[in-house]
Design a protein around this motif. Structure first.
Motif, PDB file in Angstrom:
ATOM      1  N   LEU A  16      -0.541   6.134   2.443  1.00 15.93           N
ATOM      2  CA  LEU A  16      -1.629   5.317   3.016  1.00 15.93           C
ATOM      3  C   LEU A  16      -1.336   3.823   2.907  1.00 15.93           C
ATOM      4  O   LEU A  16      -1.597   3.052   3.835  1.00 15.93           O
ATOM      5  CB  LEU A  16      -2.944   5.588   2.273  1.00 15.93           C
ATOM      6  N   GLU A  17      -0.792   3.409   1.755  1.00 15.69           N
ATOM      7  CA  GLU A  17      -0.488   1.985   1.559  1.00 15.69           C
ATOM      8  C   GLU A  17       0.664   1.564   2.476  1.00 15.69           C
ATOM      9  O   GLU A  17       0.663   0.454   3.019  1.00 15.69           O
ATOM     10  CB  GLU A  17      -0.130   1.695   0.095  1.00 15.69           C
ATOM     11  N   ALA A  18       1.643   2.473   2.658  1.00 19.46           N
ATOM     12  CA  ALA A  18       2.768   2.171   3.550  1.00 19.46           C
ATOM     13  C   ALA A  18       2.254   2.033   4.988  1.00 19.46           C
ATOM     14  O   ALA A  18       2.670   1.139   5.734  1.00 19.46           O
ATOM     15  CB  ALA A  18       3.825   3.273   3.463  1.00 19.46           C
ATOM     16  N   TYR A  19       1.331   2.925   5.341  1.00 16.93           N
ATOM     17  CA  TYR A  19       0.756   2.856   6.691  1.00 16.93           C
ATOM     18  C   TYR A  19      -0.023   1.545   6.875  1.00 16.93           C
ATOM     19  O   TYR A  19       0.079   0.885   7.919  1.00 16.93           O
ATOM     20  CB  TYR A  19      -0.155   4.065   6.960  1.00 16.93           C
ATOM     21  N   ALA A  20      -0.783   1.168   5.841  1.00 20.03           N
ATOM     22  CA  ALA A  20      -1.554  -0.089   5.922  1.00 20.03           C
ATOM     23  C   ALA A  20      -0.600  -1.267   6.112  1.00 20.03           C
ATOM     24  O   ALA A  20      -0.850  -2.169   6.916  1.00 20.03           O
ATOM     25  CB  ALA A  20      -2.404  -0.276   4.659  1.00 20.03           C
ATOM     26  N   SER A  21       0.519  -1.262   5.378  1.00 19.03           N
ATOM     27  CA  SER A  21       1.493  -2.345   5.508  1.00 19.03           C
ATOM     28  C   SER A  21       2.046  -2.410   6.935  1.00 19.03           C
ATOM     29  O   SER A  21       2.101  -3.479   7.555  1.00 19.03           O
ATOM     30  CB  SER A  21       2.627  -2.139   4.493  1.00 19.03           C
ATOM     31  N   GLU A  49       1.321  -7.753   1.153  1.00 15.89           N
ATOM     32  CA  GLU A  49       0.475  -7.327   0.022  1.00 15.89           C
ATOM     33  C   GLU A  49       0.363  -5.813  -0.042  1.00 15.89           C
ATOM     34  O   GLU A  49       0.402  -5.219  -1.117  1.00 15.89           O
ATOM     35  CB  GLU A  49      -0.931  -7.929   0.150  1.00 15.89           C
ATOM     36  N   GLU A  50       0.216  -5.190   1.122  1.00 15.50           N
ATOM     37  CA  GLU A  50       0.091  -3.726   1.120  1.00 15.50           C
ATOM     38  C   GLU A  50       1.388  -3.067   0.640  1.00 15.50           C
ATOM     39  O   GLU A  50       1.362  -2.037  -0.023  1.00 15.50           O
ATOM     40  CB  GLU A  50      -0.283  -3.212   2.513  1.00 15.50           C
ATOM     41  N   ARG A  51       2.509  -3.710   0.970  1.00 18.58           N
ATOM     42  CA  ARG A  51       3.779  -3.170   0.463  1.00 18.58           C
ATOM     43  C   ARG A  51       3.827  -3.257  -1.062  1.00 18.58           C
ATOM     44  O   ARG A  51       4.304  -2.343  -1.742  1.00 18.58           O
ATOM     45  CB  ARG A  51       4.963  -3.937   1.084  1.00 18.58           C
ATOM     46  N   VAL A  52       3.301  -4.349  -1.605  1.00 15.70           N
ATOM     47  CA  VAL A  52       3.240  -4.486  -3.064  1.00 15.70           C
ATOM     48  C   VAL A  52       2.350  -3.386  -3.664  1.00 15.70           C
ATOM     49  O   VAL A  52       2.686  -2.788  -4.686  1.00 15.70           O
ATOM     50  CB  VAL A  52       2.743  -5.905  -3.457  1.00 15.70           C
ATOM     51  N   HIS A  53       1.232  -3.106  -2.987  1.00 15.28           N
ATOM     52  CA  HIS A  53       0.346  -2.034  -3.474  1.00 15.28           C
ATOM     53  C   HIS A  53       1.088  -0.691  -3.498  1.00 15.28           C
ATOM     54  O   HIS A  53       0.946   0.111  -4.421  1.00 15.28           O
ATOM     55  CB  HIS A  53      -0.891  -1.890  -2.575  1.00 15.28           C
ATOM     56  N   MET A  54       1.867  -0.474  -2.432  1.00 14.61           N
ATOM     57  CA  MET A  54       2.644   0.768  -2.359  1.00 14.61           C
ATOM     58  C   MET A  54       3.663   0.833  -3.499  1.00 14.61           C
ATOM     59  O   MET A  54       3.794   1.848  -4.185  1.00 14.61           O
ATOM     60  CB  MET A  54       3.355   0.840  -1.000  1.00 14.61           C
ATOM     61  N   GLN A  93      -9.867   0.371   8.503  1.00 13.24           N
ATOM     62  CA  GLN A  93      -8.754   0.888   7.695  1.00 13.24           C
ATOM     63  C   GLN A  93      -9.006   0.650   6.200  1.00 13.24           C
ATOM     64  O   GLN A  93      -8.768   1.522   5.368  1.00 13.24           O
ATOM     65  CB  GLN A  93      -7.471   0.181   8.132  1.00 13.24           C
ATOM     66  N   GLU A  94      -9.488  -0.546   5.864  1.00  6.95           N
ATOM     67  CA  GLU A  94      -9.753  -0.850   4.455  1.00  6.95           C
ATOM     68  C   GLU A  94     -10.814   0.091   3.884  1.00  6.95           C
ATOM     69  O   GLU A  94     -10.724   0.525   2.734  1.00  6.95           O
ATOM     70  CB  GLU A  94     -10.194  -2.308   4.280  1.00  6.95           C
ATOM     71  N   LYS A  95     -11.832   0.383   4.699  1.00  2.00           N
ATOM     72  CA  LYS A  95     -12.883   1.303   4.225  1.00  2.00           C
ATOM     73  C   LYS A  95     -12.296   2.680   3.946  1.00  2.00           C
ATOM     74  O   LYS A  95     -12.659   3.338   2.970  1.00  2.00           O
ATOM     75  CB  LYS A  95     -14.001   1.402   5.263  1.00  2.00           C
ATOM     76  N   ALA A  96     -11.386   3.123   4.806  1.00  2.00           N
ATOM     77  CA  ALA A  96     -10.757   4.439   4.614  1.00  2.00           C
ATOM     78  C   ALA A  96      -9.908   4.429   3.338  1.00  2.00           C
ATOM     79  O   ALA A  96      -9.915   5.400   2.567  1.00  2.00           O
ATOM     80  CB  ALA A  96      -9.906   4.801   5.822  1.00  2.00           C
ATOM     81  N   VAL A  97      -9.198   3.327   3.094  1.00  2.00           N
ATOM     82  CA  VAL A  97      -8.374   3.235   1.880  1.00  2.00           C
ATOM     83  C   VAL A  97      -9.283   3.225   0.643  1.00  2.00           C
ATOM     84  O   VAL A  97      -9.000   3.895  -0.356  1.00  2.00           O
ATOM     85  CB  VAL A  97      -7.453   1.985   1.919  1.00  2.00           C
ATOM     86  N   SER A  98     -10.395   2.494   0.722  1.00  2.00           N
ATOM     87  CA  SER A  98     -11.333   2.455  -0.421  1.00  2.00           C
ATOM     88  C   SER A  98     -11.843   3.855  -0.737  1.00  2.00           C
ATOM     89  O   SER A  98     -11.934   4.250  -1.902  1.00  2.00           O
ATOM     90  CB  SER A  98     -12.550   1.570  -0.102  1.00  2.00           C
ATOM     91  N   GLN A 125     -10.865  -2.809  -7.580  1.00  2.00           N
ATOM     92  CA  GLN A 125     -11.216  -4.222  -7.458  1.00  2.00           C
ATOM     93  C   GLN A 125     -10.596  -4.836  -6.194  1.00  2.00           C
ATOM     94  O   GLN A 125     -11.248  -5.564  -5.452  1.00  2.00           O
ATOM     95  CB  GLN A 125     -10.729  -4.960  -8.718  1.00  2.00           C
ATOM     96  N   GLU A 126      -9.334  -4.503  -5.959  1.00  2.00           N
ATOM     97  CA  GLU A 126      -8.609  -5.028  -4.803  1.00  2.00           C
ATOM     98  C   GLU A 126      -9.297  -4.611  -3.492  1.00  2.00           C
ATOM     99  O   GLU A 126      -9.466  -5.412  -2.577  1.00  2.00           O
ATOM    100  CB  GLU A 126      -7.161  -4.505  -4.857  1.00  2.00           C
ATOM    101  N   GLN A 127      -9.705  -3.350  -3.418  1.00  2.00           N
ATOM    102  CA  GLN A 127     -10.367  -2.884  -2.196  1.00  2.00           C
ATOM    103  C   GLN A 127     -11.684  -3.608  -1.971  1.00  2.00           C
ATOM    104  O   GLN A 127     -12.036  -3.952  -0.836  1.00  2.00           O
ATOM    105  CB  GLN A 127     -10.596  -1.366  -2.245  1.00  2.00           C
ATOM    106  N   HIS A 128     -12.389  -3.851  -3.071  1.00  5.38           N
ATOM    107  CA  HIS A 128     -13.665  -4.563  -2.955  1.00  5.38           C
ATOM    108  C   HIS A 128     -13.419  -5.955  -2.358  1.00  5.38           C
ATOM    109  O   HIS A 128     -14.119  -6.388  -1.434  1.00  5.38           O
ATOM    110  CB  HIS A 128     -14.309  -4.670  -4.343  1.00  5.38           C
ATOM    111  N   GLU A 129     -12.386  -6.628  -2.874  1.00  8.94           N
ATOM    112  CA  GLU A 129     -12.066  -7.983  -2.384  1.00  8.94           C
ATOM    113  C   GLU A 129     -11.605  -7.957  -0.930  1.00  8.94           C
ATOM    114  O   GLU A 129     -11.974  -8.817  -0.133  1.00  8.94           O
ATOM    115  CB  GLU A 129     -10.971  -8.623  -3.258  1.00  8.94           C
ATOM    116  N   GLU A 130     -10.798  -6.962  -0.584  1.00  8.22           N
ATOM    117  CA  GLU A 130     -10.274  -6.925   0.780  1.00  8.22           C
ATOM    118  C   GLU A 130     -11.361  -6.624   1.805  1.00  8.22           C
ATOM    119  O   GLU A 130     -11.396  -7.229   2.871  1.00  8.22           O
ATOM    120  CB  GLU A 130      -9.129  -5.919   0.880  1.00  8.22           C
ATOM    121  N   GLU A 131     -12.250  -5.706   1.464  1.00  9.96           N
ATOM    122  CA  GLU A 131     -13.348  -5.431   2.403  1.00  9.96           C
ATOM    123  C   GLU A 131     -14.182  -6.688   2.617  1.00  9.96           C
ATOM    124  O   GLU A 131     -14.581  -7.012   3.742  1.00  9.96           O
ATOM    125  CB  GLU A 131     -14.222  -4.284   1.882  1.00  9.96           C
TER     126      GLU A 131
END
Ligand code: OFO
Length: 168
Positions: A16-21, A49-54, A93-98, A125-131
């Motif tokens: 999912l994180e790779a897809y987001a990136s 950033e999403e790559r870092v998450h991955m 997309q962010e909501k789906a990741v959350s 926490q990260e998802q909250h900030e990104e949304e």
């Protein structure tokens, strides 16, 4: 040591994180083609950033006795009608990741894997900030409707938002 169930769930999250990136990379490329400098910078940085998450997940799985699987990722959407549409797609997309992170948190809690549960708090926490970030940008488009602000002003605002994120 990860259970097989949690190892699989973490590997699914890696995808999912790779897809987001990739998806933000596609949006950056679309914006670059339209000459939208602020949004281009924003989405390239978001993709990084999403790559870092991955990567954080890959390293965590490997450090916890599991195996991180690097697999093919489906192609992201790459054509959009408007800049606003990219941000609507990004928030969706962010909501789906959350939602996926929340399910992972629940799984680790139920399985009493408190180490992974603790590791995942950073993602919560990260998802909250990104949304919140994507909502604040979509608010700009709502303002533009009322005040007739042009796309270029919004793009400049997006550049400022990205610079503020980088400045911490
Ligand atoms: Fe990975 O942080 Fe949002 O999606």
């Amino acid at each position: 040591m990860l259970t097989k169930k949690i190892e699989k769930a973490l590997n699914d999250q890696i995808v999912l994180e790779a897809y987001a990136s990739n998806s933000y990379l596609a949006m950056a490329s679309w914006c670059e083609g339209k000459g939208l400098r602020g949004a281009t910078k924003f989405y390239y940085a978001q993709s990084d950033e999403e790559r870092v998450h991955m990567l954080k997940l890959v390293k965590y799985v490997n450090a916890s006795g599991g195996s991180a699987n690097i697999t093919a990722v489906k192609s992201p959407e790459s054509s959009y009608k408007t800049l606003q549409e990219t941000f609507e797609a990004a928030l969706k997309q962010e909501k789906a990741v959350s939602q996926s992170i929340n399910q992972l948190v629940e799984l680790t809690f139920n399985d009493k894997d408190y180490t992974t549960h603790n590791f995942l708090q950073w993602y919560v926490q990260e998802q909250h900030e990104e949304e919140a970030l994507f909502r604040s940008i979509l608010d700009l488009f709502a303002l533009a409707d009322k005040d007739g602000k042009s796309l270029i002003i919004i793009d400049n605002e997006i550049m400022k938002i990205r610079n503020e994120v980088e400045a911490g």
